[in-house]
Design an enzyme around this catalytic site. Sequence first.
Site, PDB file in Angstrom:
ATOM      1  N   GLU A 275       0.827  -1.196   0.000  1.00 48.73           N
ATOM      2  CA  GLU A 275       0.000   0.000   0.000  1.00 48.73           C
ATOM      3  C   GLU A 275       0.865   1.251   0.000  1.00 48.73           C
ATOM      4  O   GLU A 275       1.971   1.261   0.544  1.00 48.73           O
ATOM      5  CB  GLU A 275      -0.924  -0.009   1.224  1.00 48.73           C
ATOM      6  CG  GLU A 275      -1.935  -1.155   1.139  1.00 48.73           C
ATOM      7  CD  GLU A 275      -2.841  -1.277   2.357  1.00 48.73           C
ATOM      8  OE1 GLU A 275      -3.943  -1.815   2.184  1.00 48.73           O
ATOM      9  OE2 GLU A 275      -2.461  -0.872   3.463  1.00 48.73           O
TER      10      GLU A 275
ATOM     11  N   CYS B 217       3.495   8.606   0.841  1.00 50.35           N
ATOM     12  CA  CYS B 217       4.021   7.690   1.852  1.00 50.35           C
ATOM     13  C   CYS B 217       4.142   6.328   1.175  1.00 50.35           C
ATOM     14  O   CYS B 217       3.138   5.745   0.765  1.00 50.35           O
ATOM     15  CB  CYS B 217       3.061   7.646   3.035  1.00 50.35           C
ATOM     16  SG  CYS B 217       3.514   6.426   4.281  1.00 50.35           S
TER      17      CYS B 217
ATOM     18  N   CYS C 268       6.576  -6.807   6.942  1.00 46.41           N
ATOM     19  CA  CYS C 268       7.710  -6.254   7.711  1.00 46.41           C
ATOM     20  C   CYS C 268       8.241  -7.333   8.636  1.00 46.41           C
ATOM     21  O   CYS C 268       7.480  -8.142   9.157  1.00 46.41           O
ATOM     22  CB  CYS C 268       7.245  -5.048   8.529  1.00 46.41           C
ATOM     23  SG  CYS C 268       8.597  -4.111   9.294  1.00 46.41           S
TER      24      CYS C 268
ATOM     25  N   CYS D 264       6.882  -4.468  15.902  1.00 44.55           N
ATOM     26  CA  CYS D 264       6.335  -3.402  16.738  1.00 44.55           C
ATOM     27  C   CYS D 264       4.901  -3.766  17.120  1.00 44.55           C
ATOM     28  O   CYS D 264       4.072  -4.035  16.250  1.00 44.55           O
ATOM     29  CB  CYS D 264       6.378  -2.061  16.003  1.00 44.55           C
ATOM     30  SG  CYS D 264       8.034  -1.624  15.447  1.00 44.55           S
TER      31      CYS D 264
ATOM     32  N   CYS E 131       1.747  -1.789  15.603  1.00 48.31           N
ATOM     33  CA  CYS E 131       1.685  -1.536  14.156  1.00 48.31           C
ATOM     34  C   CYS E 131       0.998  -2.686  13.424  1.00 48.31           C
ATOM     35  O   CYS E 131       1.358  -3.853  13.602  1.00 48.31           O
ATOM     36  CB  CYS E 131       3.097  -1.341  13.605  1.00 48.31           C
ATOM     37  SG  CYS E 131       3.112  -1.048  11.823  1.00 48.31           S
TER      38      CYS E 131
ATOM     39  N   GLY F 284       7.081  -1.857   5.859  1.00 46.58           N
ATOM     40  CA  GLY F 284       8.463  -2.311   5.795  1.00 46.58           C
ATOM     41  C   GLY F 284       9.446  -1.406   6.503  1.00 46.58           C
ATOM     42  O   GLY F 284       9.130  -0.298   6.908  1.00 46.58           O
ATOM     43  N   GLU F 285      10.658  -1.924   6.643  1.00 51.22           N
ATOM     44  CA  GLU F 285      11.747  -1.187   7.277  1.00 51.22           C
ATOM     45  C   GLU F 285      12.766  -0.842   6.180  1.00 51.22           C
ATOM     46  O   GLU F 285      13.498  -1.711   5.698  1.00 51.22           O
ATOM     47  CB  GLU F 285      12.372  -2.051   8.385  1.00 51.22           C
ATOM     48  CG  GLU F 285      13.688  -1.537   8.928  1.00 51.22           C
ATOM     49  CD  GLU F 285      13.680  -0.065   9.338  1.00 51.22           C
ATOM     50  OE1 GLU F 285      12.778   0.371  10.077  1.00 51.22           O
ATOM     51  OE2 GLU F 285      14.576   0.670   8.886  1.00 51.22           O
TER      52      GLU F 285
ATOM     53  N   SER G 101      12.320   6.817   7.097  1.00 49.09           N
ATOM     54  CA  SER G 101      11.992   6.592   8.503  1.00 49.09           C
ATOM     55  C   SER G 101      12.435   5.185   8.900  1.00 49.09           C
ATOM     56  O   SER G 101      12.142   4.214   8.209  1.00 49.09           O
ATOM     57  CB  SER G 101      10.480   6.742   8.693  1.00 49.09           C
ATOM     58  OG  SER G 101      10.126   6.482  10.033  1.00 49.09           O
TER      59      SER G 101
ATOM     60  N   SER H 228      12.012   6.204  14.508  1.00 48.70           N
ATOM     61  CA  SER H 228      10.810   5.888  15.295  1.00 48.70           C
ATOM     62  C   SER H 228      11.264   5.444  16.669  1.00 48.70           C
ATOM     63  O   SER H 228      11.653   4.297  16.868  1.00 48.70           O
ATOM     64  CB  SER H 228      10.023   4.775  14.602  1.00 48.70           C
ATOM     65  OG  SER H 228       9.659   5.200  13.308  1.00 48.70           O
ATOM     66  N   LEU H 229      11.224   6.365  17.607  1.00 47.37           N
ATOM     67  CA  LEU H 229      11.819   6.088  18.920  1.00 47.37           C
ATOM     68  C   LEU H 229      10.778   5.534  19.902  1.00 47.37           C
ATOM     69  O   LEU H 229      10.958   4.458  20.457  1.00 47.37           O
ATOM     70  CB  LEU H 229      12.479   7.369  19.451  1.00 47.37           C
ATOM     71  CG  LEU H 229      13.413   7.182  20.642  1.00 47.37           C
ATOM     72  CD1 LEU H 229      14.605   6.307  20.276  1.00 47.37           C
ATOM     73  CD2 LEU H 229      13.880   8.534  21.166  1.00 47.37           C
ATOM     74  N   HIS H 230       9.756   6.301  20.163  1.00 41.98           N
ATOM     75  CA  HIS H 230       8.623   5.922  21.023  1.00 41.98           C
ATOM     76  C   HIS H 230       8.961   5.732  22.499  1.00 41.98           C
ATOM     77  O   HIS H 230       8.074   5.817  23.340  1.00 41.98           O
ATOM     78  CB  HIS H 230       7.890   4.679  20.499  1.00 41.98           C
ATOM     79  CG  HIS H 230       7.389   4.826  19.102  1.00 41.98           C
ATOM     80  ND1 HIS H 230       6.607   5.878  18.687  1.00 41.98           N
ATOM     81  CD2 HIS H 230       7.588   4.064  17.976  1.00 41.98           C
ATOM     82  CE1 HIS H 230       6.327   5.749  17.407  1.00 41.98           C
ATOM     83  NE2 HIS H 230       6.924   4.680  16.939  1.00 41.98           N
TER      84      HIS H 230
ATOM     85  N   ASN I 299      -2.945   5.643  16.073  1.00 43.76           N
ATOM     86  CA  ASN I 299      -4.061   5.121  15.283  1.00 43.76           C
ATOM     87  C   ASN I 299      -4.361   3.717  15.762  1.00 43.76           C
ATOM     88  O   ASN I 299      -3.598   2.802  15.501  1.00 43.76           O
ATOM     89  CB  ASN I 299      -3.687   5.108  13.802  1.00 43.76           C
ATOM     90  CG  ASN I 299      -3.264   6.478  13.352  1.00 43.76           C
ATOM     91  OD1 ASN I 299      -3.997   7.434  13.481  1.00 43.76           O
ATOM     92  ND2 ASN I 299      -2.037   6.591  12.861  1.00 43.76           N
TER      93      ASN I 299
ATOM     94  N   CYS J 281      -0.607   6.192   9.715  1.00 44.83           N
ATOM     95  CA  CYS J 281       0.602   5.485  10.171  1.00 44.83           C
ATOM     96  C   CYS J 281       0.232   4.203  10.907  1.00 44.83           C
ATOM     97  O   CYS J 281      -0.597   4.218  11.807  1.00 44.83           O
ATOM     98  CB  CYS J 281       1.373   6.312  11.196  1.00 44.83           C
ATOM     99  SG  CYS J 281       2.263   7.682  10.547  1.00 44.83           S
TER     100      CYS J 281
HETATM  101  N1  SAH Z   1       9.777   0.812   9.647  1.00 47.02           N
HETATM  102  C1  SAH Z   1       9.852   2.231   9.545  1.00 47.02           C
HETATM  103  C2  SAH Z   1       8.804   2.867   8.659  1.00 47.02           C
HETATM  104  C3  SAH Z   1       7.360   2.401   8.783  1.00 47.02           C
HETATM  105  S1  SAH Z   1       6.407   2.886  10.193  1.00 47.02           S
HETATM  106  C4  SAH Z   1       9.830   2.867  10.914  1.00 47.02           C
HETATM  107  O1  SAH Z   1       9.648   2.153  11.884  1.00 47.02           O
HETATM  108  O2  SAH Z   1      10.062   4.058  11.028  1.00 47.02           O
HETATM  109  C5  SAH Z   1       6.037   4.572  10.007  1.00 47.02           C
HETATM  110  C6  SAH Z   1       5.752   5.253  11.362  1.00 47.02           C
HETATM  111  O3  SAH Z   1       4.456   4.908  11.874  1.00 47.02           O
HETATM  112  C7  SAH Z   1       6.736   4.850  12.444  1.00 47.02           C
HETATM  113  O4  SAH Z   1       7.144   6.000  13.153  1.00 47.02           O
HETATM  114  C8  SAH Z   1       5.908   3.940  13.327  1.00 47.02           C
HETATM  115  O5  SAH Z   1       6.426   3.833  14.602  1.00 47.02           O
HETATM  116  C9  SAH Z   1       4.565   4.598  13.259  1.00 47.02           C
HETATM  117  N2  SAH Z   1       3.435   3.766  13.654  1.00 47.02           N
HETATM  118  C10 SAH Z   1       3.314   2.429  13.528  1.00 47.02           C
HETATM  119  N3  SAH Z   1       2.116   2.026  13.972  1.00 47.02           N
HETATM  120  C11 SAH Z   1       1.450   3.124  14.380  1.00 47.02           C
HETATM  121  C12 SAH Z   1       0.148   3.372  14.904  1.00 47.02           C
HETATM  122  N4  SAH Z   1      -0.712   2.372  15.094  1.00 47.02           N
HETATM  123  N5  SAH Z   1      -0.195   4.653  15.191  1.00 47.02           N
HETATM  124  C13 SAH Z   1       0.662   5.662  14.963  1.00 47.02           C
HETATM  125  N6  SAH Z   1       1.896   5.505  14.458  1.00 47.02           N
HETATM  126  C14 SAH Z   1       2.300   4.249  14.179  1.00 47.02           C
END
Ligand code: SAH
Length: 346
Positions: free
Chosen positions: A94, A107, A114, A118, A121, A165-166, A197, A220-222, A296, A339
């Site tokens: 997608e 995007c 992937c 996470c 996700c 994907g990463e 990213s 993507s730290l979180h 989300n 996202c």
């Molecule tokens: N693998 C890469 C790119 C894909 S994810 C990465 O991790 O950066 C793109 C972004 O969406 C990342 O910052 C990820 O942490 C975030 N993301 C994943 N699931 C999400 C969700 N349910 N709500 C909000 N952001 C999310």
Amino acid sequence: MSTSKKDIRALTKEQLRNFFVSQGDKAFRGNQVYEWLWQKSAHSFEEMTNISKETRQMLEDHFVINHIRVDTMQRSSDGTIKNAVKLHDGLVVESVLIPTATRTTACVSSQVGCSLDCRFCATARLKRMRNLNPDEIYDQVVAIDNESRLYHNRPLSNIVFMGMGEPLMNYNNVLKAIDKITSDEGLGMSPKRIVVSTSGVPKMIKKIADDGVKFKLAVSLHSAIDEVRTSIMPFNETFPLADLREALEYWYAKTKNRITYEYVVWKGINDQRKDVDALVQFCKFAPSKVNLIEYNPIDDGEFQQADSRAIDMYQKILEANNITVTIRRSRGKDIDAACGQLANKS
Ligand code: SAH
């Protein structure tokens, strides 16, 4: 379906020129075909009207053009568009068009599924099937550019590798795609308008620093606390924060580029003062920007967006420490295009 014929877009311009010479034709013919393949994004040899019929037939006998096909397109009430894109082998990824007042962002996906896990996700629930080829990444961008012109009357302005994907686990192909996207022989876009990213693969972050790339990096730290990060992004066990931080210091020393962090604040997970303090400590070695992304929901309610007080606290403390903060609202939620929602549901 794929055939045993070779995908012509796997050839470099030089190889294509050599191919024509080997067929007793002029090398220059290779340039013409190359232009059709990339700049004009031809889907078939038939379209190549300045090439003779015999030559087109000869190409047909040797090669295929494995162009992606937009299988379904969904449009959100907020103008966001999501494409489900079918690849030559039937797999689907997608990509999303995100319009704002001043720009259109694509995007794009870098892998089918992937391999990271996470927990928040949706894409993580699809196992990684394969890497995308450079042309499959390029085609997603072209499709969004066409849609941007058609529905929003302007060309695509920005690209983020935040789809499925990463990207740093498919680095060679991502880099080749970016080379084409930024080349005058492709789309001629500025690399400064491209963000890659990553969840943070330390070795690869160092490699891109060494490669002197011009695109921007987002991480993507979180969470900046190992225990917390590992609980939501289990691969943090393999690539702990100290290694990530060391790689980012290396990146900054080489590129002098500000680092952007993607960060979701969840209720009961990372919404306390200690979480913000850890983030400040983690970031402070280089000029930084933190994008606080809205969560989300992807299903069962295990993760919940923190309340606005927690977001305000993050914003105040980060800004007091000279860290730029943006609060990002989600787009396209009604069509599962936001996202972390990309999961081939349709
Ligand atoms: N693998 C890469 C790119 C894909 S994810 C990465 O991790 O950066 C793109 C972004 O969406 C990342 O910052 C990820 O942490 C975030 N993301 C994943 N699931 C999400 C969700 N349910 N709500 C909000 N952001 C999310």
